[in-house]
Design a protein around this motif. Structure first.
Motif, mmCIF file in Angstrom:
data_model
loop_
_atom_site.group_PDB
_atom_site.id
_atom_site.type_symbol
_atom_site.label_atom_id
_atom_site.label_comp_id
_atom_site.label_asym_id
_atom_site.label_seq_id
_atom_site.Cartn_x
_atom_site.Cartn_y
_atom_site.Cartn_z
ATOM 1 N N HIS A 24 6.842 5.580 2.588
ATOM 2 C CA HIS A 24 5.399 5.594 2.852
ATOM 3 C C HIS A 24 4.675 4.379 2.264
ATOM 4 C CE1 HIS A 24 5.881 9.743 4.210
ATOM 5 N NE2 HIS A 24 6.501 9.994 3.077
ATOM 6 N N CYS A 25 5.404 3.410 1.743
ATOM 7 C CA CYS A 25 4.776 2.238 1.124
ATOM 8 C C CYS A 25 5.075 0.985 1.957
ATOM 9 C CB CYS A 25 5.264 2.056 -0.308
ATOM 10 S SG CYS A 25 4.771 3.413 -1.396
ATOM 11 N N THR A 26 4.074 0.132 2.095
ATOM 12 C CA THR A 26 4.169 -1.023 2.983
ATOM 13 C C THR A 26 4.487 -2.306 2.222
ATOM 14 O OG1 THR A 26 1.844 -1.699 2.807
ATOM 15 C CG2 THR A 26 2.368 0.035 4.397
ATOM 16 N N TYR A 27 5.184 -3.193 2.906
ATOM 17 C CA TYR A 27 5.232 -4.592 2.494
ATOM 18 C C TYR A 27 5.474 -5.462 3.719
ATOM 19 C CZ TYR A 27 10.403 -3.923 1.813
ATOM 20 O OH TYR A 27 11.739 -3.636 1.936
ATOM 21 N N HIS A 28 5.665 -6.772 3.544
ATOM 22 C CA HIS A 28 5.473 -7.767 4.603
ATOM 23 C C HIS A 28 4.012 -7.659 5.051
ATOM 24 C CE1 HIS A 28 9.659 -8.985 4.622
ATOM 25 N NE2 HIS A 28 10.030 -7.727 4.764
ATOM 26 N N GLY A 29 3.661 -8.131 6.256
ATOM 27 C CA GLY A 29 2.247 -8.067 6.619
ATOM 28 C C GLY A 29 1.885 -8.915 7.811
ATOM 29 N N LEU A 30 0.996 -9.898 7.612
ATOM 30 C CA LEU A 30 0.494 -10.688 8.731
ATOM 31 C C LEU A 30 0.304 -12.137 8.316
ATOM 32 C CD1 LEU A 30 -2.842 -11.400 8.493
ATOM 33 C CD2 LEU A 30 -2.937 -8.922 8.653
ATOM 34 N N ALA A 31 0.225 -12.995 9.329
ATOM 35 C CA ALA A 31 0.018 -14.430 9.102
ATOM 36 C C ALA A 31 -1.041 -14.935 10.066
ATOM 37 C CB ALA A 31 1.323 -15.194 9.306
ATOM 38 N N LEU A 32 -2.059 -15.605 9.522
ATOM 39 C CA LEU A 32 -3.140 -16.187 10.321
ATOM 40 C C LEU A 32 -3.042 -17.697 10.249
ATOM 41 C CD1 LEU A 32 -5.873 -16.076 11.860
ATOM 42 C CD2 LEU A 32 -7.000 -15.943 9.625
ATOM 43 N N ASN A 33 -2.961 -18.338 11.410
ATOM 44 C CA ASN A 33 -2.833 -19.797 11.478
ATOM 45 C C ASN A 33 -4.205 -20.448 11.311
ATOM 46 O OD1 ASN A 33 -0.182 -19.176 12.149
ATOM 47 N ND2 ASN A 33 -0.539 -19.397 14.347
ATOM 48 N N VAL A 34 -4.322 -21.300 10.295
ATOM 49 C CA VAL A 34 -5.614 -21.917 9.984
ATOM 50 C C VAL A 34 -5.611 -23.400 10.351
ATOM 51 C CG1 VAL A 34 -7.304 -22.405 8.169
ATOM 52 C CG2 VAL A 34 -6.049 -20.234 8.163
ATOM 53 N N ALA A 35 -4.836 -24.203 9.654
ATOM 54 C CA ALA A 35 -4.754 -25.644 9.936
ATOM 55 C C ALA A 35 -3.359 -26.083 9.536
ATOM 56 C CB ALA A 35 -5.824 -26.411 9.169
ATOM 57 N N MET A 36 -2.431 -26.042 10.458
ATOM 58 C CA MET A 36 -1.025 -26.254 10.124
ATOM 59 C C MET A 36 -0.339 -27.120 11.165
ATOM 60 S SD MET A 36 0.268 -22.344 11.039
ATOM 61 C CE MET A 36 1.914 -22.613 10.423
ATOM 62 N N ASP A 37 0.855 -27.555 10.858
ATOM 63 C CA ASP A 37 1.697 -28.263 11.817
ATOM 64 C C ASP A 37 2.316 -27.211 12.731
ATOM 65 O OD1 ASP A 37 3.485 -29.774 13.238
ATOM 66 O OD2 ASP A 37 4.742 -30.313 11.520
ATOM 67 N N LEU A 38 1.909 -27.212 13.991
ATOM 68 C CA LEU A 38 2.360 -26.196 14.939
ATOM 69 C C LEU A 38 3.672 -26.555 15.627
ATOM 70 C CD1 LEU A 38 -1.099 -25.421 16.597
ATOM 71 C CD2 LEU A 38 0.116 -23.980 14.937
ATOM 72 N N GLU A 39 4.162 -27.778 15.434
ATOM 73 C CA GLU A 39 5.374 -28.207 16.136
ATOM 74 C C GLU A 39 6.559 -27.278 15.929
ATOM 75 O OE1 GLU A 39 9.244 -29.829 16.719
ATOM 76 O OE2 GLU A 39 8.365 -29.543 14.726
ATOM 77 N N LEU B 178 0.820 -1.209 0.000
ATOM 78 C CA LEU B 178 0.000 0.000 0.000
ATOM 79 C C LEU B 178 0.853 1.257 0.000
ATOM 80 C CD1 LEU B 178 -2.555 -0.865 2.849
ATOM 81 C CD2 LEU B 178 -2.640 -1.564 0.448
ATOM 82 N N ASP B 179 0.315 2.323 -0.569
ATOM 83 C CA ASP B 179 0.863 3.666 -0.439
ATOM 84 C C ASP B 179 0.079 4.362 0.671
ATOM 85 O OD1 ASP B 179 1.471 6.383 -0.635
ATOM 86 O OD2 ASP B 179 1.711 6.310 -2.807
ATOM 87 N N LEU B 180 0.662 4.429 1.872
ATOM 88 C CA LEU B 180 -0.060 4.985 3.008
ATOM 89 C C LEU B 180 -0.360 6.472 2.833
ATOM 90 C CD1 LEU B 180 1.646 3.297 6.101
ATOM 91 C CD2 LEU B 180 -0.457 2.633 4.926
ATOM 92 N N ARG B 181 0.538 7.180 2.218
ATOM 93 C CA ARG B 181 0.313 8.615 2.024
ATOM 94 C C ARG B 181 -0.933 8.836 1.161
ATOM 95 N NH1 ARG B 181 5.510 11.895 0.537
ATOM 96 N NH2 ARG B 181 5.582 10.295 -1.094
#
Length: 222
Positions: free
Chosen positions: A163-178, A84-87
């Motif tokens: 003013h521009c974004t990258y990387h982000g977020l991760a949501l755990n759905v159904a994965m190997d948590l070990e 995104l361009d936050l500005r």
């Protein structure tokens, strides 16, 4: 904002593509949202402490320029990269992070799960004993145990360049948590990590990615 569902892609080439996209942006470049999952990989934040990587074994550790400490990415996790361009969108980084977290909270609510913020610890958490309870957090019984009774279900790590974004977020759905047990997740020793599957929500990566993508597109609007 163009939403691109990339499917399962290697982490390092995706990271480089985010950097190239951001470096080549102009004032007129449309914003994008990439949704994907990665083969098993640990990623370390720019100021990350290597001591939080305990026993990676055969899983590669990739140094990145995002904020935060070490986390794990793997199949069954929805990773969202807003470019995104936050500005142009009209808000600052603090508001951006708030909107990312809010998108996760609203995604969880679609599945009946109540997510929570923890002050000073970016990401979203759920009550391990009752993730479907709507009661607000009242704070830990012991101040030195801020995550007592909580499990982390979503992690954040962002980068802002010109003013521009990258990387982000991760949501755990159904994965190997070990693999989370081989690190101090996000720099917190003993922090429990959960996914939708382990708290009793049977859904698929595709469904969860669709919901999260919709919430992000709405909440990251100008």
């Amino acid at each position: 904002m163009e939403v691109r569902v990339l499917g399962r892609v290697e982490y390092l080439p995706t990271y480089r593509s985010m950097q190239d996209f951001t470096a080549g942006r102009t004032a007129d470049t449309p914003d994008q949202l990439w949704l994907c999952e990665h083969p098993p990989v640990y990623t370390q934040g720019l100021a990350g402490d290597a001591s939080h990587v305990l026993a990676p074994g055969s899983i590669p550790v990739v140094a990145t320029n995002r904020g935060g400490q070490v986390t794990f990415h793997g199949p069954g996790q929805v990773v969202a990269y807003p470019l995104l361009d936050l500005r142009r969108r009209g808000y600052f980084v603090k508001e951006y992070v708030y909107r990312l977290e809010e998108a996760v909270l609203r995604t969880l609510a679609e599945f009946g799960v109540t997510g929570h913020r923890v002050a000073g610890a970016p990401g979203i958490y759920v009550r391990l004993a009752d993730p479907f309870s709507h009661a607000a957090l009242t704070g830990p019984a012991r101040p030195d145990q801020p995550f007592d009774g909580l499990g982390k279900i979503a992690a954040l790590g962002v980068k802002v360049s010109r003013h521009c974004t990258y990387h982000g977020l991760a949501l755990n759905v159904a994965m190997d948590l070990e693999p989370f047990s081989r690190i101090n997740p996000c720099g917190y020793a003993g922090l429990a990590t959960v996914d939708l599957s382990t708290i009793g929500v049977p859904t698929t990566w595709t469904v969860a990615a669709g919901v999260l993508g919709q919430k992000l597109a709405a909440l990251l609007a100008a």
